[in-house]
Design a protein around this motif. Structure first.
Motif, PDB file in Angstrom:
ATOM      1  N   TRP A 154     -44.983  -6.468 -31.875  1.00 22.99           N
ATOM      2  CA  TRP A 154     -45.794  -5.804 -30.853  1.00 22.99           C
ATOM      3  C   TRP A 154     -44.966  -5.069 -29.809  1.00 22.99           C
ATOM      4  O   TRP A 154     -45.350  -3.972 -29.385  1.00 22.99           O
ATOM      5  N   PRO A 155     -43.826  -5.597 -29.367  1.00 26.40           N
ATOM      6  CA  PRO A 155     -42.977  -4.786 -28.481  1.00 26.40           C
ATOM      7  C   PRO A 155     -42.512  -3.490 -29.138  1.00 26.40           C
ATOM      8  O   PRO A 155     -42.466  -2.431 -28.487  1.00 26.40           O
TER       9      PRO A 155
ATOM     10  N   THR B 140     -45.473  -1.180 -29.226  1.00 18.64           N
ATOM     11  CA  THR B 140     -45.716  -0.655 -27.876  1.00 18.64           C
ATOM     12  C   THR B 140     -44.721   0.449 -27.532  1.00 18.64           C
ATOM     13  O   THR B 140     -45.085   1.497 -26.976  1.00 18.64           O
ATOM     14  N   LYS B 141     -43.489   0.233 -27.867  1.00 17.97           N
ATOM     15  CA  LYS B 141     -42.465   1.251 -27.612  1.00 17.97           C
ATOM     16  C   LYS B 141     -42.737   2.511 -28.420  1.00 17.97           C
ATOM     17  O   LYS B 141     -42.614   3.640 -27.901  1.00 17.97           O
TER      18      LYS B 141
ATOM     19  N   HIS C  45     -45.709   4.358 -26.812  1.00 24.48           N
ATOM     20  CA  HIS C  45     -45.349   5.089 -25.594  1.00 24.48           C
ATOM     21  C   HIS C  45     -44.540   6.337 -25.913  1.00 24.48           C
ATOM     22  O   HIS C  45     -44.773   7.415 -25.323  1.00 24.48           O
TER      23      HIS C  45
ATOM     24  N   ARG D 182     -53.785   5.117 -28.511  1.00 27.53           N
ATOM     25  CA  ARG D 182     -53.950   3.651 -28.451  1.00 27.53           C
ATOM     26  C   ARG D 182     -55.008   3.183 -29.448  1.00 27.53           C
ATOM     27  O   ARG D 182     -54.838   2.146 -30.100  1.00 27.53           O
TER      28      ARG D 182
ATOM     29  N   ARG E  33     -51.490  -6.951 -28.822  1.00 31.77           N
ATOM     30  CA  ARG E  33     -50.649  -7.225 -27.655  1.00 31.77           C
ATOM     31  C   ARG E  33     -49.767  -6.012 -27.361  1.00 31.77           C
ATOM     32  O   ARG E  33     -48.593  -5.985 -27.695  1.00 31.77           O
ATOM     33  N   LEU E  34     -50.438  -4.981 -26.777  1.00 35.99           N
ATOM     34  CA  LEU E  34     -49.716  -3.748 -26.437  1.00 35.99           C
ATOM     35  C   LEU E  34     -49.273  -3.718 -24.991  1.00 35.99           C
ATOM     36  O   LEU E  34     -48.588  -2.779 -24.580  1.00 35.99           O
ATOM     37  N   ASP E  35     -49.668  -4.708 -24.212  1.00 30.12           N
ATOM     38  CA  ASP E  35     -49.361  -4.709 -22.786  1.00 30.12           C
ATOM     39  C   ASP E  35     -48.314  -5.748 -22.420  1.00 30.12           C
ATOM     40  O   ASP E  35     -48.244  -6.193 -21.273  1.00 30.12           O
ATOM     41  N   ASP E  36     -47.499  -6.174 -23.407  1.00 30.41           N
ATOM     42  CA  ASP E  36     -46.421  -7.160 -23.190  1.00 30.41           C
ATOM     43  C   ASP E  36     -46.974  -8.440 -22.568  1.00 30.41           C
ATOM     44  O   ASP E  36     -46.399  -9.013 -21.646  1.00 30.41           O
TER      45      ASP E  36
END
Length: 915
Positions: free
Chosen positions: A590-591, A594-595, A598, A634, A699-702
């Motif tokens: 997920w991190p 997310t990266k 972004h 998203r 879990r995209l918002d850490d």
């Protein structure tokens, strides 16, 4: 017998029907010739005829020069003519009856006088006769250049005689020899001969006649009103000795005329010429003041409206007085005075002339209609309203002219072609062409209606303009429609080309709009009709709306295209990598996603923002579009996560199979009996559980969560979980939500995870069982050799046989060949595989496959033996051995693969060999 006057013409000069023969006097007339046999007549009659003829011949040239050629020749009173109603325009024809000379005057056709009975004695208007008269004299061509003269006066006062001598007309005259009686009945109209401009003369029935009796008063007023209404000059014929009298001087009639004039309120002046007949010795200078005084008294006595109480008599009338000698007693003097009076009627309509005031003059083409209407009003005893009548005449005639011009315009070939063309395509210089056609039509109307009342003419012209403009307006609207559609199409093409050329959207729209709106203005100005006050603003506004609608549609399409393009780019940039990351299912999944989100979102938003800069939109709209793009990115990741969550069981099984069946070097695992299946199974299940924990929520918002720990405790370590449950008396997975994870981000609930895990374990249990069975079989297959003591016993006991083989190498070859055959049978029959499931099933399977396999080997050996020998035969044998060895080795490798996978599988080559 006829005489011809040789010096002038070859027409018969005169004829003698009786009396003395002309031969008796022919010698005295050297310039005459005799025509026909001599006839007898009285000498007095003969010389009278000769005198008349000579008089005509000698005075002809002089009469023509002085324009007094309407005089009668002089002849003795005792020989008065029976008919003298024609002026002399040709040689006189003289006929003698019983010593009575009758002079008949010849008249050329070109100088003939036309006349008609305009109103009969009963008051009936001769419409057909008047129309024919107007055509004969070509009155319609005169416009306003004509005059109307009428004469009124007592009966038998010489009115017709005066008109015949004064204007050369042919009105009937009274025969004095038959007595004094009524000669003219009603109203006659004739044309003056030799007077310019065209002058019409009306001879009215005389007043104060005994024939009419009581009706006389009514008709004389009606005729007087009619004469006053249509005439420019009214001759009032009166006897000199009646001046100063009341009835004989026609004072009541004049009073009626003046009263009518007061009701008319006409600004046009009418000339009243009083003609005093049979003037006595009293000088005209003494008679004229008396006459004017009487007229002024009549005017003063007439009741007048308040607006004209102080209006002088001269405002409405011009009064002229002239006197003539007696026609019977002083004929020569009478003719000279008439000749002098005649001169005043030449160019009478010129300024200062007798009919110089041309206001309210009815054009010649409308004279017939005007006269009819005037007489109709008089007969109906209606008030005579000359201005209203003038307007009425002008209204009817102008309307007729307008209708004619309108009809001619409709039939105009140029207009029809223009109208037909403009229906299908635009016409260059439409406004100029249409304006020219309209101008020609209106100019023709103006030319024909120029002499009618200005107000009516202008009103009817305006109505004609309105009708014409109403007729041509659809064509004008069609032209504007073509201009609008052509401008809109041009705008679309130019706008598309500008956008394709890389120009900014807003700048391209603005420049194209200004350019093509200017083109529309030029086109509409070119189509403008001068007479019309049409406004093209509505069409311009429609074009503006159409352009705005097209720009808005293109703007929406372009923005949608841009949005779709960047959404597609985001889809390509996020879907594949996100799927790969989710498939990897590690702690950094997920991190990493997310990266990735972004980075790609920032790239797309930056490019999208630059693309939107050309649209010059407001910041709020721009921010909304950028926000939607971010939400779309998203949403792509979340949709991909949900999609992968639906396949989580498959992913878990694939992960379990990969780890369970492959070693750390990703090589296929061979179950030799040394592997720790329990540990491998636990490791594979842990990796599969990792996928489940990763796919359980977005879990995209850490956000930190304990999903993996809960799953590990509840699924991998049930004992620890049961001990924990005893203390908390609750299953951690017995819930529909995860702690600190909103429902919108939950992909798999704890209850669903527990159910999936049970299904996962059930479906992977068989794989573990198969691995354990393969390991057991491998162990059994590796124990086929005898014990070591048995091997030692065989060596000791078989020493002699071994030595025999050494002493005889042929046995060794036979044994080697037998080994190869047995090895081939071993491989073909897959003996180790057959006995893997037990001894009895293996024996039964081998018993069915042994004979066919042996026959197949023998057949192949026979085929090899039948081949002809060749130099390479020595090499073929070793190659045959090698082929058998390769078959054996491939079979062995297939056997190893099958044992490793725990499945029964034969290679295609082995199957072919078995067949």
């Amino acid at each position: 017998m006829c005489l011809r006057y040789m010096a002038h013409c070859n027409k018969p000069l005169f004829a003698l029907s009786s009396g003395k023969s002309i031969s008796a006097v022919s010698s005295t007339l050297p310039r005459f010739e005799m025509l026909g046999p001599p006839v007898q007549c009285s000498e007095e009659s003969l010389w009278t005829a000769i005198a008349v003829t000579k008089l005509w011949a000698c005075s002809k040239a002089h009469l023509l020069k002085t324009q007094q050629n309407k005089h009668y020749p002089t002849y003795p009173r005792s020989c008065a003519p029976i008919s003298t109603n024609l002026p002399i325009f040709g040689p006189p024809k003289i006929t003698i009856f019983d010593c009575t000379v009758s002079v008949l005057i010849h008249m050329d056709k070109s100088d003939s006088c036309c006349s008609t009975h305009l109103i009969d004695g009963n008051g009936s208007f001769n419409v057909a006769g008047l129309d024919k008269f107007m055509k004969e004299v070509k009155l319609a061509e005169c416009g306003l250049s004509y005059a109307v003269v009428s004469i009124m006066g007592p009966q038998s006062s010489g009115k017709s005689t005066l008109l015949n001598h004064l204007f050369g007309t042919n009105f009937r005259e009274m025969d004095a020899f038959k007595g004094r009686s009524q000669t003219t009945k009603g109203i006659w109209m004739g044309q003056c001969v030799g007077i310019e401009p065209c002058t019409l003369v009306m001879d009215l029935e005389g007043t104060d006649g005994r024939e009419r009796g009581e009706d006389d008063t009514a008709f004389e007023k009606q005729s007087a009103l009619f004469a006053l209404a249509v005439s420019d000059i009214v001759l009032i014929n009166m006897w000199c000795h009646d001046i100063g009298r009341e009835q004989a001087a026609n004072k009541p009639l004049l009073k009626t005329v003046f009263q009518v004039m007061m009701r008319l309120f006409s600004p046009r002046k009418t000339t009243l010429m009083f003609v005093i007949r049979d003037k006595t010795r009293t000088p005209l200078e003494n008679l004229e003041p008396v006459l004017r005084e009487d007229i002024q008294k009549i005017w003063d006595a007439v009741p007048k409206p308040s607006a004209h109480k102080e209006t002088p008599f001269s405002e409405f009338f011009n009064v002229e007085v002239t006197a003539l000698s007696s026609y019977e007693e002083r004929e020569e003097q009478f003719k000279e005075q008439v000749a002098s009076l005649r001169q005043r009627f030449f160019h009478s309509i010129a300024p200062g002339g007798l009919a110089g005031d041309r206001r309210a003059v009815v054009p010649a083409s409308g004279f017939s209609f005007s006269a009819q209407q005037i007489w109709k009003i008089i007969k109906e005893n209606k008030d005579l309203d000359l201005p209203a009548h003038k307007v009425m005449v002008a209204t009817v005639r102008c309307e007729e002219i307008a209708n004619e011009k309108f009809s001619s315009f409709i039939a105009n070939e140029e207009w029809c072609q223009l109208e037909e063309t403009v229906q299908s395509r635009p016409v260059p210089s439409f406004g100029r062409k249409l304006s020219s056609i309209l101008d020609v039509c209106l100019t023709e109307y103006d030319a024909e209606a120029t002499y009618f009342d200005e107000g009516v003419r202008s009103s009817k012209r305006k109505q004609l303009e309105e009708k014409l403009l109403q007729l041509v307006q659809p064509a004008y609207q069609s032209m504007l429609g073509h201009i609008r559609s052509g401008t809109l199409d041009g705008f679309k093409d130019a706008f598309d080309n500008a956008l394709n050329g890389g120009k900014g959207f807003a700048m391209a729209a603005r420049d194209c709009y200004e350019n093509f709106m200017s083109q529309f203005d030029e086109g509409s100005a070119e189509a403008y009709v001068d007479l019309a006050n049409w406004d093209s603003s509505k069409v311009r506004e429609k074009l503006h709306r159409d352009i705005d609608a097209h720009v808005a549609a293109v703007r929406t399409a372009k923005l949608s295209e841009l949005t779709t393009m960047y959404e597609t780019k985001l889809n390509e940039a996020l879907s594949g990598p996100a799927e790969a990351l989710l498939d990897g299912a590690s702690d950094d999944t997920w991190p990493a996603i997310t990266k990735l989100l972004h980075r790609e979102t920032e790239t797309a938003v930056s490019g999208f923002c630059n693309a939107l800069s050309g649209f010059e939109m407001d910041e709020e709209t721009k921010d909304k579009m950028l926000l939607r793009l971010k939400e779309h990115a998203r949403g792509l990741v979340e949709a991909k996560a949900k999609e992968e969550a639906g396949r989580v069981l498959i992913r878990m099984k694939d992960r379990f199979s990969t780890i369970f069946s492959h070693d750390s070097d990703s090589m296929p695992r061979v179950w030799t009996g040394k592997e720790d299946i329990r540990a491998i199974t636990k490791t594979a299940r842990s990796a599969s559980l990792k996928i489940l924990s990763v796919m359980a929520a977005i879990r995209l918002d850490d956000e930190a969560n304990a999903i993996e720990n809960k799953l590990s405790l509840g699924l991998l370590d049930p004992k620890a979980s049961s001990s924990t449950n005893k203390s908390s008396s609750m299953d951690p997975l017995a819930s529909n939500t995860w702690d600190e994870v909103p429902a919108s981000k939950t992909l798999i609930t704890p209850v669903q995870c527990k159910s999936l895990w049970r299904q996962f374990k059930a479906e992977t249990e068989y794989t573990v069982t198969q691995a354990i069975a393969a390991q057991e079989a491998s162990r059994r297959s590796n124990n086929w050799l005898p014990p070591p003591w048995a091997i030692v016993a065989l060596v000791v006991l078989g020493f002699n046989e071994f030595m025999t083989l050494l002493r005889n190498p042929l046995y060794l070859g036979i044994i080697f060949v037998a080994f190869l055959l047995i090895k081939a049978l071993w491989v073909q029959l897959d003996i180790s595989g057959e006995f893997r499931n037990g001894a009895l099933p293996g024996i039964l399977s081998l018993s069915t496959k042994f004979v066919p396999t042996v026959m197949n080997l023998l057949r192949k050996l026979a085929e090899e033996g039948q081949k002809p020998a060749n130099p390479n035969s020595q090499r073929n044998a070793p190659q045959a051995e090698k082929s058998l060895q390769s078959v054996a080795s491939s079979s062995a490798s297939s056997e190893v693969t099958s044992s490793e996978n725990g499945t029964e599988y034969l290679s295609p080559s082995a199957q072919n060999k078995l067949q």
